[in-house]
Design an enzyme around this catalytic site. Structure first.
Site, PDB file in Angstrom:
ATOM      1  N   SER A 151     -10.906  -0.827   2.881  1.00  0.00           N
ATOM      2  CA  SER A 151     -10.193  -0.894   4.168  1.00  0.00           C
ATOM      3  C   SER A 151      -9.838   0.516   4.619  1.00  0.00           C
ATOM      4  O   SER A 151      -9.201   1.261   3.867  1.00  0.00           O
ATOM      5  CB  SER A 151      -8.886  -1.672   4.018  1.00  0.00           C
ATOM      6  OG  SER A 151      -9.124  -2.967   3.529  1.00  0.00           O
ATOM      7  N   ARG A 168       0.828  -1.216   0.000  1.00  0.00           N
ATOM      8  CA  ARG A 168       0.000   0.000   0.000  1.00  0.00           C
ATOM      9  C   ARG A 168       0.863   1.267   0.000  1.00  0.00           C
ATOM     10  O   ARG A 168       0.535   2.262   0.659  1.00  0.00           O
ATOM     11  CB  ARG A 168      -0.949   0.036   1.202  1.00  0.00           C
ATOM     12  CG  ARG A 168      -1.987  -1.051   1.228  1.00  0.00           C
ATOM     13  CD  ARG A 168      -2.986  -0.934   0.086  1.00  0.00           C
ATOM     14  NE  ARG A 168      -4.094  -1.853   0.223  1.00  0.00           N
ATOM     15  CZ  ARG A 168      -4.094  -3.114  -0.241  1.00  0.00           C
ATOM     16  NH1 ARG A 168      -3.059  -3.603  -0.883  1.00  0.00           N
ATOM     17  NH2 ARG A 168      -5.174  -3.870  -0.081  1.00  0.00           N
ATOM     18  N   GLU A 206      -5.316   3.867   5.686  1.00  0.00           N
ATOM     19  CA  GLU A 206      -5.004   3.666   4.261  1.00  0.00           C
ATOM     20  C   GLU A 206      -5.662   4.795   3.457  1.00  0.00           C
ATOM     21  O   GLU A 206      -5.138   5.258   2.453  1.00  0.00           O
ATOM     22  CB  GLU A 206      -5.566   2.310   3.802  1.00  0.00           C
ATOM     23  CG  GLU A 206      -5.355   2.080   2.321  1.00  0.00           C
ATOM     24  CD  GLU A 206      -6.090   0.870   1.773  1.00  0.00           C
ATOM     25  OE1 GLU A 206      -5.843  -0.258   2.232  1.00  0.00           O
ATOM     26  OE2 GLU A 206      -6.906   1.068   0.841  1.00  0.00           O
TER      27      GLU A 206
HETATM   28  P1  FAD Z   1      -8.997   8.496  -5.318  1.00  0.00           P
HETATM   29  O1  FAD Z   1      -9.661   8.050  -4.085  1.00  0.00           O
HETATM   30  O2  FAD Z   1      -9.731   9.443  -6.206  1.00  0.00           O
HETATM   31  O3  FAD Z   1      -7.584   9.118  -4.980  1.00  0.00           O
HETATM   32  C1  FAD Z   1      -6.686   8.434  -4.131  1.00  0.00           C
HETATM   33  C2  FAD Z   1      -5.405   9.269  -3.995  1.00  0.00           C
HETATM   34  O4  FAD Z   1      -4.723   9.319  -5.248  1.00  0.00           O
HETATM   35  C3  FAD Z   1      -5.667  10.742  -3.631  1.00  0.00           C
HETATM   36  O5  FAD Z   1      -4.622  11.172  -2.793  1.00  0.00           O
HETATM   37  C4  FAD Z   1      -5.598  11.484  -4.969  1.00  0.00           C
HETATM   38  O6  FAD Z   1      -5.187  12.834  -4.827  1.00  0.00           O
HETATM   39  C5  FAD Z   1      -4.556  10.673  -5.711  1.00  0.00           C
HETATM   40  N1  FAD Z   1      -4.757  10.607  -7.172  1.00  0.00           N
HETATM   41  C6  FAD Z   1      -5.828  10.076  -7.828  1.00  0.00           C
HETATM   42  N2  FAD Z   1      -5.621  10.103  -9.161  1.00  0.00           N
HETATM   43  C7  FAD Z   1      -4.399  10.665  -9.359  1.00  0.00           C
HETATM   44  C8  FAD Z   1      -3.616  10.981 -10.522  1.00  0.00           C
HETATM   45  N3  FAD Z   1      -4.049  10.704 -11.761  1.00  0.00           N
HETATM   46  N4  FAD Z   1      -2.412  11.568 -10.339  1.00  0.00           N
HETATM   47  C9  FAD Z   1      -1.953  11.857  -9.089  1.00  0.00           C
HETATM   48  N5  FAD Z   1      -2.646  11.595  -7.959  1.00  0.00           N
HETATM   49  C10 FAD Z   1      -3.859  11.011  -8.090  1.00  0.00           C
HETATM   50  N6  FAD Z   1      -7.716  -0.878  -2.608  1.00  0.00           N
HETATM   51  C11 FAD Z   1      -6.869  -1.928  -2.732  1.00  0.00           C
HETATM   52  O7  FAD Z   1      -5.650  -1.740  -2.849  1.00  0.00           O
HETATM   53  N7  FAD Z   1      -7.336  -3.210  -2.705  1.00  0.00           N
HETATM   54  C12 FAD Z   1      -8.642  -3.500  -2.592  1.00  0.00           C
HETATM   55  O8  FAD Z   1      -9.017  -4.665  -2.570  1.00  0.00           O
HETATM   56  C13 FAD Z   1      -9.555  -2.413  -2.473  1.00  0.00           C
HETATM   57  N8  FAD Z   1     -10.882  -2.644  -2.335  1.00  0.00           N
HETATM   58  C14 FAD Z   1     -11.742  -1.603  -2.202  1.00  0.00           C
HETATM   59  C15 FAD Z   1     -13.098  -1.874  -2.077  1.00  0.00           C
HETATM   60  C16 FAD Z   1     -14.025  -0.851  -1.943  1.00  0.00           C
HETATM   61  C17 FAD Z   1     -15.481  -1.174  -1.807  1.00  0.00           C
HETATM   62  C18 FAD Z   1     -13.576   0.498  -1.971  1.00  0.00           C
HETATM   63  C19 FAD Z   1     -14.553   1.608  -1.870  1.00  0.00           C
HETATM   64  C20 FAD Z   1     -12.215   0.778  -2.083  1.00  0.00           C
HETATM   65  C21 FAD Z   1     -11.284  -0.265  -2.213  1.00  0.00           C
HETATM   66  N9  FAD Z   1      -9.905  -0.029  -2.341  1.00  0.00           N
HETATM   67  C22 FAD Z   1      -9.034  -1.086  -2.482  1.00  0.00           C
HETATM   68  C23 FAD Z   1      -9.377   1.344  -2.284  1.00  0.00           C
HETATM   69  C24 FAD Z   1      -9.417   2.101  -3.642  1.00  0.00           C
HETATM   70  O9  FAD Z   1     -10.339   1.518  -4.504  1.00  0.00           O
HETATM   71  C25 FAD Z   1      -8.044   2.141  -4.307  1.00  0.00           C
HETATM   72  O10 FAD Z   1      -7.107   2.784  -3.481  1.00  0.00           O
HETATM   73  C26 FAD Z   1      -8.087   2.886  -5.659  1.00  0.00           C
HETATM   74  O11 FAD Z   1      -6.856   2.739  -6.338  1.00  0.00           O
HETATM   75  C27 FAD Z   1      -8.395   4.361  -5.502  1.00  0.00           C
HETATM   76  O12 FAD Z   1      -8.644   4.877  -6.790  1.00  0.00           O
HETATM   77  P2  FAD Z   1      -9.442   6.228  -7.002  1.00  0.00           P
HETATM   78  O13 FAD Z   1      -9.325   6.571  -8.459  1.00  0.00           O
HETATM   79  O14 FAD Z   1     -10.789   6.141  -6.458  1.00  0.00           O
HETATM   80  O15 FAD Z   1      -8.525   7.225  -6.158  1.00  0.00           O
HETATM   81  N1  EPU Z   2     -10.684 -10.687   9.831  1.00  0.00           N
HETATM   82  C1  EPU Z   2     -11.364 -10.773  11.026  1.00  0.00           C
HETATM   83  N2  EPU Z   2     -12.419  -9.918  11.230  1.00  0.00           N
HETATM   84  C2  EPU Z   2     -12.808  -9.015  10.300  1.00  0.00           C
HETATM   85  C3  EPU Z   2     -12.108  -8.923   9.093  1.00  0.00           C
HETATM   86  C4  EPU Z   2     -11.042  -9.774   8.869  1.00  0.00           C
HETATM   87  O1  EPU Z   2     -11.038 -11.567  11.889  1.00  0.00           O
HETATM   88  O2  EPU Z   2     -13.782  -8.301  10.576  1.00  0.00           O
HETATM   89  C5  EPU Z   2      -9.561 -11.616   9.607  1.00  0.00           C
HETATM   90  C6  EPU Z   2     -10.005 -12.964   9.080  1.00  0.00           C
HETATM   91  O3  EPU Z   2      -9.269 -13.977   9.755  1.00  0.00           O
HETATM   92  C7  EPU Z   2      -9.535 -13.001   7.634  1.00  0.00           C
HETATM   93  C8  EPU Z   2      -8.338 -12.051   7.665  1.00  0.00           C
HETATM   94  O4  EPU Z   2      -8.669 -11.084   8.663  1.00  0.00           O
HETATM   95  O5  EPU Z   2      -9.184 -14.269   7.232  1.00  0.00           O
HETATM   96  C9  EPU Z   2      -8.117 -11.345   6.343  1.00  0.00           C
HETATM   97  O6  EPU Z   2      -9.344 -10.756   5.939  1.00  0.00           O
HETATM   98  P1  EPU Z   2      -9.651 -10.422   4.403  1.00  0.00           P
HETATM   99  O7  EPU Z   2      -9.298 -11.587   3.539  1.00  0.00           O
HETATM  100  O8  EPU Z   2     -11.012  -9.849   4.319  1.00  0.00           O
HETATM  101  O9  EPU Z   2      -8.566  -9.314   4.090  1.00  0.00           O
HETATM  102  P2  EPU Z   2      -8.078  -8.013   4.848  1.00  0.00           P
HETATM  103  O10 EPU Z   2      -6.692  -8.254   5.336  1.00  0.00           O
HETATM  104  O11 EPU Z   2      -9.064  -7.544   5.835  1.00  0.00           O
HETATM  105  C10 EPU Z   2      -6.944  -7.068   2.716  1.00  0.00           C
HETATM  106  C11 EPU Z   2      -6.898  -5.763   1.990  1.00  0.00           C
HETATM  107  C12 EPU Z   2      -8.126  -5.614   1.109  1.00  0.00           C
HETATM  108  C13 EPU Z   2      -8.146  -6.751   0.098  1.00  0.00           C
HETATM  109  C14 EPU Z   2      -8.207  -8.082   0.878  1.00  0.00           C
HETATM  110  C15 EPU Z   2      -8.144  -9.282  -0.033  1.00  0.00           C
HETATM  111  C16 EPU Z   2      -5.607  -4.229   3.340  1.00  0.00           C
HETATM  112  C17 EPU Z   2      -5.627  -3.052   4.253  1.00  0.00           C
HETATM  113  N3  EPU Z   2      -6.793  -4.659   2.913  1.00  0.00           N
HETATM  114  O12 EPU Z   2      -8.039  -6.992   3.629  1.00  0.00           O
HETATM  115  O13 EPU Z   2      -8.018  -4.399   0.397  1.00  0.00           O
HETATM  116  O14 EPU Z   2      -9.266  -6.662  -0.748  1.00  0.00           O
HETATM  117  O15 EPU Z   2      -7.069  -8.142   1.773  1.00  0.00           O
HETATM  118  O16 EPU Z   2      -6.861  -9.418  -0.542  1.00  0.00           O
HETATM  119  O17 EPU Z   2      -4.534  -4.737   3.025  1.00  0.00           O
HETATM  120  C18 EPU Z   2      -8.497  -2.076   0.532  1.00  0.00           C
HETATM  121  O18 EPU Z   2      -7.273  -1.895   0.525  1.00  0.00           O
HETATM  122  O19 EPU Z   2      -9.318  -1.133   0.547  1.00  0.00           O
HETATM  123  C19 EPU Z   2      -9.005  -3.437   0.524  1.00  0.00           C
HETATM  124  C20 EPU Z   2     -10.300  -3.734   0.595  1.00  0.00           C
END
Ligand code: FAD
Ligand code: EPU
Length: 335
Positions: free
Chosen positions: A235, A163, A331
């Site tokens: 997250s 991240r 994050e």
């Molecule tokens: P924004 O939220 O619009 O911006 C994020 C940051 O980047 C801000 O600081 C902004 O200023 C900057 N920025 C954006 N575009 C540019 C650009 N072109 N140039 C310079 N700076 C820029 N993240 C994960 O890593 N793994 C996941 O599994 C994951 N699951 C998610 C699930 C849900 C339901 C949600 C809501 C979010 C999740 N995220 C996850 C977080 C998010 O989707 C990612 O971080 C994504 O890359 C953000 O993209 P965005 O375009 O919405 O960025």
């Molecule tokens: N867990 C709990 N309680 C909870 C949630 C999770 O006990 O309420 C434990 C469970 O044991 C589970 C483990 O945490 O097995 C891992 O949970 P999960 O697979 O849901 O993943 P996470 O670590 O909570 C991370 C990323 C997610 C990404 C998933 C899948 C971060 C901060 N988050 O979540 O990314 O989708 O793994 O790879 O690293 C995001 O960054 O926004 C995001 C959603």
């Protein structure tokens, strides 16, 4: 000419659904338009937004919100093993994943359904289900806001980490990413070791890029709230990386603690588990709350202010610190 709008509502532009506005807002569809917007210094300060899925606005933004909307998915190189693809910063990330899978190009299928734009993907090195986007990034192209020159960084120059990248450290607020070049594979090595991914795929038949994508989407939908229904930013905190001695101390009290090895001396502990153990899962504080299925996700029940979400996050951080002596780091970008 780009239109700069005044007093622009941002509720639809952040997935937490926080009801704030920007003094000025512009959407720029090419590099020329980005440069043009940036000549309007009377609108400064400015902040870049992609899909707004990793941002918490705590108040109205008294400046310009600029959304780079550069489109295009272009193959820039191709041989029997791999395919180089340049994607405009404004392309929706999951549309690009869908494009790759339907063209039988592997490498990003595990990153299905992550919201946001492609230009944001390198910033926090998006990751899910055992894959990080750094594994497939060849180059990141950006506008350097000091020199106003178009510049690029190779994968190793991006200093990618969990991240993290140079765009969150040395180059924070100093660049606008315009496009990203990916190296995708014609004969991918599938990565299905995370959680119950393999089990989910086996339910539907033989493994393929499409089946991996479908399985990831299915798992994500069953665990993560859909921002179109309930506001959230995924997250809220990063998973903390701690030394093995510290993790061992916690394990002595809770033998069910999940952890993932990071190095010989360090492990990653799921922040969701720590937060759940502090009793927060499913809790609600006014309009803000902790998701009932995933304690790492903070939600907006409708009319939460950014301050309400931030205060809840701070309370959670304090309670995890006092019980486990672990400092959670957000994050989400707090603006
Ligand atoms: P924004 O939220 O619009 O911006 C994020 C940051 O980047 C801000 O600081 C902004 O200023 C900057 N920025 C954006 N575009 C540019 C650009 N072109 N140039 C310079 N700076 C820029 N993240 C994960 O890593 N793994 C996941 O599994 C994951 N699951 C998610 C699930 C849900 C339901 C949600 C809501 C979010 C999740 N995220 C996850 C977080 C998010 O989707 C990612 O971080 C994504 O890359 C953000 O993209 P965005 O375009 O919405 O960025
Ligand atoms: N867990 C709990 N309680 C909870 C949630 C999770 O006990 O309420 C434990 C469970 O044991 C589970 C483990 O945490 O097995 C891992 O949970 P999960 O697979 O849901 O993943 P996470 O670590 O909570 C991370 C990323 C997610 C990404 C998933 C899948 C971060 C901060 N988050 O979540 O990314 O989708 O793994 O790879 O690293 C995001 O960054 O926004 C995001 C959603």
């Amino acid at each position: 000419m780009v239109t700069i709008e005044e007093n622009f509502p941002l509720r639809q532009y952040n997935t937490l659904g926080i009801n704030v506005s920007a003094r000025y807002f512009a959407r720029a569809e090419n590099l020329g338009e980005i440069k043009e917007v940036l000549t309007h210094r009377e609108c400064f300060p400015f902040y870049i937004i992609g899909g707004g899925s990793n941002i918490l606005f705590t108040r109205d933004y008294n400046g310009l919100i600029l959304q780079p909307a550069i489109k295009g998915i272009k193959i820039t190189g191709n041989d029997h093993e791999q395919c180089m693809v340049e994607v405009g910063a404004g392309e929706n990330w999951d549309d690009f994943v869908m494009w790759a899978v339907s063209n039988n190009l592997g490498g990003i299928e595990n990153l299905s359904l992550i919201p946001g734009s492609t230009g944001s993907s390198p910033i926090q090195n998006i990751g899910a289900y055992g894959v990080e986007v750094k594994d497939v990034i060849e180059k990141v192209n950006y506008l350097d806001l000091e020199t106003f020159e178009l510049t690029s960084l190779s994968n190793s120059e991006c200093n990618f980490g969990y991240r993290n990248s140079i765009f969150k450290t040395h180059l924070k607020n100093k660049v606008i990413i315009t496009s990203v070049i990916f190296r995708l594979k014609h004969y991918p090595e599938y990565n299905i070791t995370y959680g119950n991914l393999q089990e989910e795929i086996e339910k539907t038949g033989d493994i393929s890029l499409e089946r991996i994508r479908d399985a990831v989407i299915h798992i994500r939908r069953s665990r993560l709230p859909d921002p179109a229904i309930i506001g959230n930013a995924g997250s809220f905190f990063k998973n903390p990386v701690v030394d093995k001695i510290k993790a061992g101390e916690i394990e002595e009290q809770y033998d069910s603690m999940p952890s993932f090895p990071v190095s010989e001396t360090q492990v990653k502990i799921p922040a969701g588990w720590l937060i759940e153990k502090c009793g927060w899962k499913g809790k609600r504080a006014g309009n803000a709350g902790v998701h009932e299925k995933q304690a790492l996700v903070l939600v907006n029940y409708g009319n939460a202010t950014g301050e309400e979400i931030k205060n809840l996050a701070m309370e959670i951080k304090e309670s995890v610190c006092s019980r486990f002596m672990i400092q959670l780091e957000p994050e989400v970008n707090i603006v």
